[in-house]
Write a protein that holds these residues in place. Structure first.
Motif, short mmCIF file in Angstrom:
data_model
loop_
_atom_site.label_atom_id
_atom_site.label_comp_id
_atom_site.label_asym_id
_atom_site.label_seq_id
_atom_site.Cartn_x
_atom_site.Cartn_y
_atom_site.Cartn_z
N ILE A 1 0.86 -1.18 0.00
CA ILE A 1 0.00 0.00 0.00
C ILE A 1 0.89 1.24 0.00
O ILE A 1 1.81 1.34 0.82
CB ILE A 1 -0.93 0.03 1.22
N PHE A 2 0.62 2.15 -0.93
CA PHE A 2 1.38 3.38 -1.02
C PHE A 2 0.62 4.52 -0.35
O PHE A 2 -0.62 4.58 -0.39
CB PHE A 2 1.62 3.77 -2.48
N ALA A 3 1.38 5.44 0.25
CA ALA A 3 0.84 6.71 0.74
C ALA A 3 1.71 7.80 0.13
O ALA A 3 2.91 7.90 0.45
CB ALA A 3 0.86 6.77 2.25
N ILE A 4 1.13 8.61 -0.76
CA ILE A 4 1.90 9.49 -1.64
C ILE A 4 1.44 10.94 -1.48
O ILE A 4 0.23 11.21 -1.48
CB ILE A 4 1.71 9.05 -3.11
N PRO A 5 2.37 11.90 -1.35
CA PRO A 5 1.97 13.31 -1.35
C PRO A 5 1.20 13.62 -2.63
O PRO A 5 1.62 13.25 -3.72
CB PRO A 5 3.31 14.06 -1.31
N TYR A 6 0.07 14.32 -2.49
CA TYR A 6 -0.81 14.48 -3.64
C TYR A 6 -1.46 15.86 -3.65
O TYR A 6 -2.05 16.28 -2.64
CB TYR A 6 -1.90 13.40 -3.60
N GLU A 7 -1.33 16.57 -4.75
CA GLU A 7 -2.02 17.84 -4.95
C GLU A 7 -1.82 18.80 -3.78
O GLU A 7 -2.76 19.43 -3.31
CB GLU A 7 -3.51 17.58 -5.20
N ARG A 8 -0.60 18.86 -3.27
CA ARG A 8 -0.18 19.80 -2.22
C ARG A 8 -0.84 19.54 -0.86
O ARG A 8 -0.15 19.45 0.15
CB ARG A 8 -0.47 21.26 -2.61
N ASP A 9 -2.16 19.41 -0.82
CA ASP A 9 -2.88 19.38 0.45
C ASP A 9 -3.39 18.00 0.85
O ASP A 9 -4.08 17.87 1.86
CB ASP A 9 -4.09 20.33 0.37
N PHE A 10 -3.04 16.97 0.06
CA PHE A 10 -3.66 15.67 0.27
C PHE A 10 -2.63 14.54 0.26
O PHE A 10 -1.47 14.73 -0.10
CB PHE A 10 -4.71 15.42 -0.83
N THR A 11 -3.10 13.36 0.64
CA THR A 11 -2.32 12.13 0.55
C THR A 11 -3.13 11.10 -0.23
O THR A 11 -4.31 10.88 0.07
CB THR A 11 -1.97 11.57 1.93
N LEU A 12 -2.50 10.50 -1.22
CA LEU A 12 -3.13 9.47 -2.04
C LEU A 12 -2.75 8.10 -1.47
O LEU A 12 -1.57 7.83 -1.24
CB LEU A 12 -2.64 9.59 -3.49
N ILE A 13 -3.73 7.25 -1.25
CA ILE A 13 -3.51 5.95 -0.62
C ILE A 13 -4.07 4.85 -1.51
O ILE A 13 -5.23 4.91 -1.94
CB ILE A 13 -4.18 5.89 0.77
N GLY A 14 -3.27 3.82 -1.78
CA GLY A 14 -3.76 2.70 -2.57
C GLY A 14 -2.62 1.75 -2.90
O GLY A 14 -1.46 2.01 -2.59
N THR A 15 -2.93 0.61 -3.43
CA THR A 15 -4.21 0.29 -4.04
C THR A 15 -4.67 -1.09 -3.57
O THR A 15 -3.95 -1.78 -2.86
CB THR A 15 -4.10 0.32 -5.56
N THR A 16 -5.86 -1.48 -4.02
CA THR A 16 -6.38 -2.81 -3.75
C THR A 16 -6.22 -3.68 -4.99
O THR A 16 -5.93 -3.17 -6.08
CB THR A 16 -7.86 -2.74 -3.36
N ASP A 17 -6.43 -4.94 -4.86
CA ASP A 17 -6.42 -5.89 -5.99
C ASP A 17 -7.58 -6.85 -5.79
O ASP A 17 -7.50 -7.78 -4.99
CB ASP A 17 -5.11 -6.68 -6.05
N ILE A 18 -8.66 -6.63 -6.53
CA ILE A 18 -9.87 -7.45 -6.38
C ILE A 18 -10.35 -7.88 -7.76
O ILE A 18 -10.39 -7.08 -8.70
CB ILE A 18 -10.98 -6.65 -5.66
N GLU A 19 -10.72 -9.14 -7.89
CA GLU A 19 -11.28 -9.62 -9.16
C GLU A 19 -12.51 -8.79 -9.52
O GLU A 19 -13.36 -8.51 -8.67
CB GLU A 19 -11.67 -11.09 -9.04
N HIS A 20 -12.60 -8.42 -10.79
CA HIS A 20 -13.74 -7.61 -11.25
C HIS A 20 -14.53 -8.43 -12.26
O HIS A 20 -14.04 -8.74 -13.35
CB HIS A 20 -13.24 -6.31 -11.88
N LYS A 21 -15.75 -8.76 -11.89
CA LYS A 21 -16.59 -9.60 -12.75
C LYS A 21 -17.64 -8.80 -13.51
O LYS A 21 -18.24 -9.30 -14.45
CB LYS A 21 -17.29 -10.66 -11.90
N ALA A 22 -17.88 -7.55 -13.09
CA ALA A 22 -18.89 -6.72 -13.75
C ALA A 22 -18.32 -6.14 -15.04
O ALA A 22 -17.12 -6.25 -15.33
CB ALA A 22 -19.33 -5.61 -12.80
N PRO A 23 -19.17 -5.49 -15.86
CA PRO A 23 -18.65 -4.82 -17.07
C PRO A 23 -17.57 -3.82 -16.71
O PRO A 23 -17.66 -3.14 -15.68
CB PRO A 23 -19.90 -4.13 -17.63
N PRO A 24 -16.54 -3.68 -17.53
CA PRO A 24 -15.40 -2.82 -17.19
C PRO A 24 -15.74 -1.35 -17.07
O PRO A 24 -15.03 -0.59 -16.41
CB PRO A 24 -14.40 -3.06 -18.32
N GLY A 25 -16.84 -0.91 -17.68
CA GLY A 25 -17.21 0.49 -17.59
C GLY A 25 -17.93 0.85 -16.31
O GLY A 25 -18.17 2.03 -16.04
#
Length: 550
Positions: A291-315
């Motif tokens: 899991i990454f925690a990354i300085p983001y857009e000056r005022d924020f922190t970006l956190i991710g990611t997950t890895d989950i099988e996706h069975k629904a339509p990609p859109g």
């Protein structure tokens, strides 16, 4: 030189075809691989049309962790070739667009219960030495209990490591590749869906439908006769191949029944800034995920990611409550101040189209790519898998394959080319370090335009790099930028994005060409929506823009 408007494809001039247009290659998909391939092909002199059913980077390519990296964790899965390939691209990409990509140092707290320190050191030594480095510093150990890097962490985390990778504005990378493709001669058609295709006259006859951005209804259709099709539709690649192109899938009949995609959802959350320094963190989850925690857009922190099988339509993809809780809990295991689901100010999710290599866990599925080329029923090439960092190399290999299939191999050119805005030489004498180049460029631009406040200067130079001089052509004061539609968002910039970067809606600007939507209130975002609605009405009335639209 002014950027060229996307040219119209050549009209068919032979008596055998009633198609609207002829081209050499039709590229389907406006994500990073599609625009990268279109750019490379157009730069080699091929006549190229690219169609994307929505906006550029509408899905996977704007939903990444936004890293230019070799993939440290892939070493554990034995993917040394993939890691080396990505590491070889890392500094090359950072040089090509120093305005939207830059080096980033990562802090890895050591968890002795998961991996011994010697294993971490060995992995980082390999990471430093699998490919040459010219300006990225190598790894080092850090005593977290004696360093500012340890201040956000719980007292128990005393030992760690620091290493280098890079950060990228992923959606802008896609837009700039598309812009470069257009300037090389490609026709880039956004909001244009490929509805049908059939083999015809030794190539393909494709029916494209241009869609209204608001209603998604087809406004008109056109036909394209192309010698070859590149299927770079990402999560839709298999559907495009099997349903639209109707390529047979039985082995020995021109198809390959063994190429399949495994769709894996990756979700991210954004919270108010949780640390004050400029390093990022890479944490090891209890399930062995990263899991990454990354300085983001000056005022924020970006956190991710997950890895989950996706069975629904990609859109149709969005973050689940369980994913938010998972990211908060795993991060809070390390932090002095826990992150709560209520802290989340924004989230996004995307579907990664990964090659199905029969791995058990979604996190273990390979991030490598494969190019599948066939000559029947007419020449086509499909891109399977891939990752952001290797897009240029993938594009180069795809263009090589296209040349072989068309019987006309042409030279590489992207290895030392800059992306639009990456050339800073109009203001500075470039050095060998892209970070130093960018800092000097900003300093000289501020001296040339003292009326610009620091925040606007930083945002514009980070978004447009050297191209900011075109945006500022003839501008001597803030009043020359036109109406301020939202804080620091002026009509001059909106017109630029409409003309040169295919922005057609407020979301194109607020969430893809920029992340201003993260900083604006609902009322300010609505003001941008209203501006685009007004522009659409003006266009429908045949209004001719004033000099402000330049």
């Amino acid at each position: 030189m002014q950027p060229a408007s996307p040219p119209t494809p050549q009209k068919a001039d032979d008596h055998t075809s009633e198609a609207d247009y002829h081209c050499d290659v039709l590229v389907i998909g406006g994500g990073i691989n599609g625009v990268g391939i279109a750019r490379d092909l157009a730069g080699r002199g091929w006549r190229v049309v690219l169609c994307e059913q929505e906006d550029l980077a509408s899905h996977t390519s704007s939903s990444s962790t936004k890293l230019i990296h070799g993939g440290l964790r892939y070493l554990e899965y034995g993917e040394f070739g993939l890691v080396r390939k990505a590491l070889m691209e890392r500094e090359l990409l950072l040089r090509s667009a120093p305005h939207i990509m830059w080096p980033l140092r990562f802090v890895l707290p050591h968890d002795a219960s998961m991996r011994p320190a010697w294993m971490i050191r060995l992995g980082l030594w390999l990471y430093d030495n699998l490919a040459p480095r010219e300006f990225l510093p190598g790894c080092e150990s850090v005593a977290l209990n004696k360093s500012p890097l340890g201040e956000p962490l719980k007292p128990g985390w005393t030992k760690g490591f620091v290493y280098s990778d890079g950060w990228v504005d992923d959606a802008r990378l896609v837009a700039l590749c598309a812009q470069d493709a257009a300037e090389q001669g490609a026709q880039v058609l956004t909001r244009t869906r490929c509805e049908a295709m059939r083999a015809h006259a030794g190539g393909w006859r494709a029916t494209l439908a241009h869609l209204d951005p608001a209603t998604q209804a087809a406004t008109h259709r056109l036909t394209v006769q192309t010698r070859l099709v590149v299927n770079a539709a990402g999560p839709w690649a298999e559907q495009m191949l099997r349903q639209v192109m109707a390529v047979p899938t039985t082995p020995g009949k021109g198809g390959d029944a063994h190429e399949k995609l495994r769709l894996v959802k990756g979700s991210h959350i954004v919270v108010p800034r949780i640390f004050n320094h400029d390093h990022a963190y890479i944490f090891q989850g209890r399930d062995k995920r990263i899991i990454f925690a990354i300085p983001y857009e000056r005022d924020f922190t970006l956190i991710g990611t997950t890895d989950i099988e996706h069975k629904a339509p990609p859109g149709h993809v969005q973050i689940d409550t369980e994913e938010v809780i998972y990211l908060c809990q795993e991060l809070s295991r390390y932090l002095r101040r826990p992150v709560q689901p209520g802290d989340v100010v924004w989230s996004y999710a995307g579907v990664r189209p990964l090659l199905d290599d029969a791995s058990g866990k979604a996190s273990a599925v390979t991030r490598d790519y494969r190019l599948q080329a066939q000559m029947r029923p007419a020449p086509w090439l499909t891109v399977w898998g891939g990752k952001l960092t290797t897009f240029r190399l993938l594009s180069e290999e795809a263009a090589d394959e296209v040349g072989k299939m068309l019987g006309d191999e042409r030279h590489h050119w992207t290895g030392d080319a800059t992306l639009p805005g990456g050339f800073l030489g109009d203001l500075i004498e470039e050095t060998s370090n892209p970070m130093a180049d960018m800092a000097e460029f900003q300093s000289r631009l501020r001296r040339r335009h003292p009326w610009m406040d620091l925040g606007l200067m930083r945002r514009w130079t980070r978004a447009y790099g050297g191209r900011v001089l075109r945006l500022l052509d003839g501008v001597r004061s803030r009043s020359d930028l036109g109406a301020e539609i939202a804080p620091d968002l002026y009509e001059a910039e909106l017109f630029y994005l409409k003309r040169h970067e295919w922005a057609m809606t407020a979301d194109d600007v607020l969430w893809r060409r920029s992340k201003l939507g993260l900083h604006y209130s609902a009322e300010q975002r609505q003001a941008v929506v209203d501006w685009f609605v007004a522009q659409t009405k003006v266009g429908q009335q045949g209004y001719h823009h004033s000099a402000m639209s330049r």
